[in-house]
Design an enzyme around this catalytic site. Structure first.
Site, PDB file in Angstrom:
ATOM      1  N   ARG A 132      -3.761  37.165   2.832  1.00 24.98           N
ATOM      2  CA  ARG A 132      -3.419  36.536   1.542  1.00 24.98           C
ATOM      3  C   ARG A 132      -4.610  36.534   0.598  1.00 24.98           C
ATOM      4  O   ARG A 132      -4.475  36.833  -0.588  1.00 24.98           O
ATOM      5  CB  ARG A 132      -2.895  35.121   1.746  1.00 24.98           C
ATOM      6  CG  ARG A 132      -1.514  35.081   2.367  1.00 24.98           C
ATOM      7  CD  ARG A 132      -1.025  33.660   2.574  1.00 24.98           C
ATOM      8  NE  ARG A 132      -1.979  32.918   3.378  1.00 24.98           N
ATOM      9  CZ  ARG A 132      -2.235  31.615   3.256  1.00 24.98           C
ATOM     10  NH1 ARG A 132      -1.607  30.892   2.366  1.00 24.98           N
ATOM     11  NH2 ARG A 132      -3.109  31.021   4.024  1.00 24.98           N
ATOM     12  N   ASN A 137       2.510  33.274   3.314  1.00 24.51           N
ATOM     13  CA  ASN A 137       2.931  33.568   4.676  1.00 24.51           C
ATOM     14  C   ASN A 137       4.374  33.123   4.856  1.00 24.51           C
ATOM     15  O   ASN A 137       4.777  32.090   4.328  1.00 24.51           O
ATOM     16  CB  ASN A 137       2.062  32.818   5.687  1.00 24.51           C
ATOM     17  CG  ASN A 137       0.684  33.406   5.828  1.00 24.51           C
ATOM     18  OD1 ASN A 137       0.437  34.559   5.497  1.00 24.51           O
ATOM     19  ND2 ASN A 137      -0.246  32.608   6.327  1.00 24.51           N
TER      20      ASN A 137
END
Length: 96
Positions: free
Chosen positions: A18, A36
Protein backbone atom coordinates in the site's frame (compact mmCIF):
# COMPACT_ATOMS: atom_id res chain seq x y z
CA UNK A 1 -8.91 11.74 -17.22
CA UNK A 2 -9.61 8.05 -16.68
CA UNK A 3 -10.60 6.12 -13.56
CA UNK A 4 -9.77 2.49 -12.82
CA UNK A 5 -10.32 -0.06 -10.05
CA UNK A 6 -7.85 -2.92 -9.74
CA UNK A 7 -7.43 -5.89 -7.43
CA UNK A 8 -3.86 -7.05 -6.97
CA UNK A 9 -3.30 -10.73 -6.07
CA UNK A 10 -0.34 -12.54 -4.54
CA UNK A 11 1.80 -11.77 -1.52
CA UNK A 12 0.73 -8.14 -1.37
CA UNK A 13 -0.17 -7.61 2.29
CA UNK A 14 2.40 -7.07 5.01
CA UNK A 15 5.07 -6.20 2.42
CA UNK A 16 4.57 -2.39 2.17
CA UNK A 17 2.48 -2.73 -1.00
CA UNK A 18 0.00 0.00 0.00
CA UNK A 19 2.80 2.43 0.86
CA UNK A 20 4.56 1.61 -2.39
CA UNK A 21 1.33 2.19 -4.33
CA UNK A 22 0.67 5.53 -2.65
CA UNK A 23 4.24 6.71 -3.27
CA UNK A 24 4.21 5.67 -6.94
CA UNK A 25 0.76 7.18 -7.56
CA UNK A 26 1.71 10.44 -5.88
CA UNK A 27 4.92 10.66 -7.92
CA UNK A 28 2.82 10.28 -11.08
CA UNK A 29 0.33 12.94 -9.92
CA UNK A 30 -2.57 10.48 -9.65
CA UNK A 31 -5.46 10.50 -7.16
CA UNK A 32 -7.40 7.68 -5.52
CA UNK A 33 -7.09 5.10 -2.76
CA UNK A 34 -5.40 1.82 -1.88
CA UNK A 35 -6.56 -0.63 0.77
CA UNK A 36 -6.12 -4.19 1.96
CA UNK A 37 -9.05 -6.57 1.49
CA UNK A 38 -9.96 -9.35 3.90
CA UNK A 39 -9.30 -12.00 1.21
CA UNK A 40 -5.60 -11.05 0.95
CA UNK A 41 -5.84 -8.87 -2.15
CA UNK A 42 -5.16 -5.14 -2.38
CA UNK A 43 -7.73 -2.86 -4.00
CA UNK A 44 -6.55 0.20 -5.92
CA UNK A 45 -8.86 2.94 -7.17
CA UNK A 46 -7.01 5.48 -9.28
CA UNK A 47 -7.73 8.42 -11.58
CA UNK A 48 -5.62 10.65 -13.78
CA UNK A 49 -4.06 10.93 -17.20
CA UNK A 50 -4.44 7.63 -19.09
CA UNK A 51 -0.70 7.24 -19.75
CA UNK A 52 0.15 7.82 -16.08
CA UNK A 53 -2.54 5.40 -14.92
CA UNK A 54 -1.06 2.78 -17.25
CA UNK A 55 2.43 3.52 -15.88
CA UNK A 56 1.13 2.86 -12.35
CA UNK A 57 -0.48 -0.40 -13.46
CA UNK A 58 2.87 -1.58 -14.85
CA UNK A 59 4.66 -0.63 -11.61
CA UNK A 60 2.07 -2.49 -9.53
CA UNK A 61 2.66 -5.66 -11.54
CA UNK A 62 6.22 -5.60 -10.15
CA UNK A 63 5.47 -4.14 -6.71
CA UNK A 64 7.92 -3.49 -3.89
CA UNK A 65 10.86 -5.80 -3.23
CA UNK A 66 9.14 -8.05 -0.65
CA UNK A 67 5.93 -8.49 -2.68
CA UNK A 68 5.13 -11.33 -5.07
CA UNK A 69 2.45 -10.12 -7.46
CA UNK A 70 0.54 -12.98 -9.08
CA UNK A 71 -1.86 -10.82 -11.06
CA UNK A 72 -3.88 -7.65 -11.38
CA UNK A 73 -7.58 -7.78 -12.20
CA UNK A 74 -9.50 -4.76 -13.47
CA UNK A 75 -13.11 -3.93 -12.69
CA UNK A 76 -14.55 -3.77 -16.20
CA UNK A 77 -17.96 -2.74 -14.87
CA UNK A 78 -16.98 0.49 -13.09
CA UNK A 79 -20.14 2.63 -13.12
CA UNK A 80 -20.17 6.28 -14.16
CA UNK A 81 -20.94 7.24 -10.56
CA UNK A 82 -18.01 5.23 -9.21
CA UNK A 83 -15.68 6.68 -11.85
CA UNK A 84 -16.78 10.21 -10.96
CA UNK A 85 -16.26 9.56 -7.22
CA UNK A 86 -12.69 8.40 -7.87
CA UNK A 87 -11.97 11.35 -10.19
CA UNK A 88 -13.14 13.81 -7.52
CA UNK A 89 -10.41 12.63 -5.14
CA UNK A 90 -7.90 15.34 -4.30
CA UNK A 91 -4.96 13.10 -3.35
CA UNK A 92 -3.92 9.47 -3.19
CA UNK A 93 -4.77 7.94 0.19
CA UNK A 94 -3.94 4.72 1.95
CA UNK A 95 -7.01 3.29 3.71
CA UNK A 96 -6.57 0.93 6.64
Amino acid sequence: MVARRWWVRGRVQGVWFRGFTRAEASTLGLVGTVRNLSDGRVEVEVAGDAEKVEALRKRLLVGPEMARVEGLDEDSALSDGESERIRRSTSFEMIR
